[in-house]
Design an enzyme around this catalytic site. Structure first.
Site: not given
Length: 326
Positions: A61-62
């Site tokens: 995630y990110s």
């Protein structure tokens, strides 16, 4: 807030899990709609104030910044022993040949990297984000077992795969005496109910707790079919999940709207109440990018739908192609 056991384990988790994919630096990874750290922290603090103790993120995630943000916030706002922290492994973290997947090499590197970003010496639940058809399941399971025995994870879980794959993984772990999956993070909501064909029954029979992702179908269950948001417009993965059946899904969304109007409730509360009523569901993973999102999610815990309302919500559903495994 209610607290329940995760599957057959003794681990108590809040009836809702805060999904932390929303929290990450927008210029890192492929989610331009995420909230940077300064905007993310109030949501994590609010979740804790509401009694949520279960937090789910992932290394991918990110580009790891979600783990960094979540780790720093939880260290400030909560006692480590008072929360259940979950993360995931599988996604590509670097361009090298072994930068993704579920090989022993990648798992061992990934858990150490996640722990460093999270600022902790262990996670409570370490999950495989997807199935890896290029790695023998025996290799993956033994590596995960060693992660647990090294004290870097307390439990292991799985996500988004065919029921036969999950069944085989459970059997292989039992045969070798390795740590067993205790949870299944699967794609399950009013717009996508294909999990009811096999996975739900398998999890219930095997005592595996279900923690469904996208319980509101990327927000589609919270608004009229012709309404959209900035995230919806830029969420490439979300479009792969629901675009093909948008017309049929519209009837389900209309049913949610009708029940919500009659009850005087937000649509989100009705859709979440439906999922919470399903046997085997431990804690839906809810996202929050606006203040009312968390309040609606917690309020849904007090909503009990009648059998007639549930039937109305379910009646328009049509079979869908399998989605969410990629």
């Amino acid at each position: 807030m209610d607290y329940v056991n995760l599957g057959r384990t003794g681990l108590k988790v809040s009836r809702l899990c805060l999904g932390c994919m929303t929290y990450g630096e927008p210029d890192r990874g492929n989610h331009p709609w995420t909230l940077p750290e300064s905007e993310s922290r109030p949501f994590i603090k609010r979740a804790i104030d509401l009694g949520i103790t279960f937090f789910d993120t992932a290394d991918v995630y990110s580009d790891g910044s979600s783990e960094e943000i979540v780790g720093r916030a939880l260290k400030e706002f909560a006692r480590r022993d008072g929360i259940v922290l979950a993360t995931k492994v599988h996604g590509r973290m670097h361009t090298d040949a072994n930068g993704a997947g579920l090989s022993r090499k990648h798992i061992m590197a990934a858990i150490d990297a996640s722990l460093k970003r999270l600022g902790t010496d262990h996670v409570d639940l370490y999950q495989i984000h997807r199935y890896d058809a290029e790695t023998p399941i025996e290799e993956t399971l033994e590596a995960l077992h060693d992660v647990v025995k090294a004290g870097k994870a307390r439990y292991i879980g799985a996500s988004s795969m065919y029921a036969w794959q999950f069944c085989r993984a459970l059997a292989v772990a039992e045969r070798h005496g390795w740590t067993r999956f205790v949870s299944m993070q699967n794609h399950y909501n009013l717009l996508y109910r294909e999990e009811e064909r096999e996975m739900v029954a398998l999890c219930r029979a095997e005592g595996v707790g279900m923690i469904p992702w996208s319980p509101l179908a990327r927000g589609r269950l919270t608004r009229k079919p012709d309404e959209t948001t900035g995230r919806a417009e830029t969420d490439a993965f979300g479009k792969t999940l629901y675009t093909a059946f948008a017309q049929a899904d519209g009837a389900v969304i209309d049913a949610v709207g009708a029940v919500a109007a009659e009850r005087g409730l937000p649509r989100a509360q009705v859709a979440l109440a439906w999922l919470l009523s399903k046997p085997g569901v431990t804690a839906p993973i809810v996202g929050a990018s606006k203040p009312h999102h968390l309040d609606d999610a917690v309020a849904a815990l007090s909503v009990t739908l009648s059998a007639e309302e549930i039937a109305r919500l379910e009646a328009p559903y049509v079979p869908h192609a399998v989605a969410g495994f990629g």
